[in-house]
Design an enzyme around this catalytic site. Structure first.
Site, short mmCIF file in Angstrom:
data_model
loop_
_atom_site.label_atom_id
_atom_site.label_comp_id
_atom_site.label_asym_id
_atom_site.label_seq_id
_atom_site.Cartn_x
_atom_site.Cartn_y
_atom_site.Cartn_z
N HIS A 68 0.83 -1.21 0.00
CA HIS A 68 0.00 0.00 0.00
C HIS A 68 0.87 1.26 0.00
CE1 HIS A 68 -3.54 2.42 1.56
NE2 HIS A 68 -2.52 3.19 1.88
N GLU A 69 1.85 1.30 0.89
CA GLU A 69 2.70 2.48 0.99
C GLU A 69 3.61 2.65 -0.23
OE1 GLU A 69 2.00 4.78 3.03
OE2 GLU A 69 0.60 3.50 4.12
N HIS A 72 1.76 4.55 -2.86
CA HIS A 72 1.91 6.00 -2.72
C HIS A 72 3.29 6.46 -3.21
CE1 HIS A 72 -1.75 6.54 -0.40
NE2 HIS A 72 -1.32 5.78 0.60
#
Length: 192
Positions: A68-69, A72
């Site tokens: 998920h990170e 980003h």
């Protein structure tokens, strides 16, 4: 190896082997794992359940948050921003990123993390279907059946893949419907 803030040590550096982005794991992540393990002790007649809890809230959750990170971070880099680091902790993580060149780019960066849960959910659904050979229906059940979990390796992965599938759907919805810096949104550094 250990990052210090003043006299306190708060996290473990995991390295920067993917795209040169440093990743640190906050010690409180282990607190979540401990709390879940203590909660699982009440099912001590099923030791496989304790292993399940450690695997689900250990490496599965850790990799889910990391992907998920990275969603980003990679999007931010692609759009011209800089990435300082990724920090993982029990309530998610955060990518410390500089702004992109446009506000629309910042929106893309904010959406990129939650959208990584779609392919991850599909992968876990595929594992579920492969393990059950389609005999359990299209969608994994919400309930953790201890007899299925402890029956065989296939039963363990049936329950694990079902729970990981729902974990990704819940994280997708949570991050899209309740955005915030405290659980998933990219931190934007001021350029002063």
């Amino acid at each position: 190896m250990v990052e210090s803030t003043g006299a306190r040590r708060t996290s473990v550096k995991l390295g920067s082997c993917i795209a040169g982005i440093p990743v640190t794991l906050h010690y409180s992540f282990f607190l979540l794992l401990l709390v879940e393990f203590i909660n699982a002790i009440r099912y001590r007649r099923y030791p496989i359940f304790m292993l399940f809890v450690v695997v689900l809230y250990g490496p599965v959750l850790l990799i889910t948050i990391l992907v998920h990170e990275y969603g980003h971070a990679f999007t931010n880099k692609k759009l011209g921003g800089n990435v300082e680091e990724i920090v993982l902790w029990p309530l998610g993580g955060y990518a410390v990123c500089g702004p992109t060149e446009a506000l629309s780019g910042d929106l893309k960066v904010a959406l990129a993390g939650p959208l990584t849960h779609i392919p991850m959910a599909c992968i876990w659904w595929g594992v579920y279907e492969a393990v059950t050979e389609g005999n359990e229906g299209v969608w994994p059940g919400w309930v953790i059946y201890l007899d299925v979990l402890s029956d065989s390796v296939a039963g363990f992965f049936q329950i694990l893949s079902g729970e990981a599938f729902y974990m990704n759907l819940i994280l997708l919805c949570f991050n899209l419907l309740i955005p915030g810096k405290s659980h998933s949104e990219t931190f934007i550094l001021n350029e002063n």
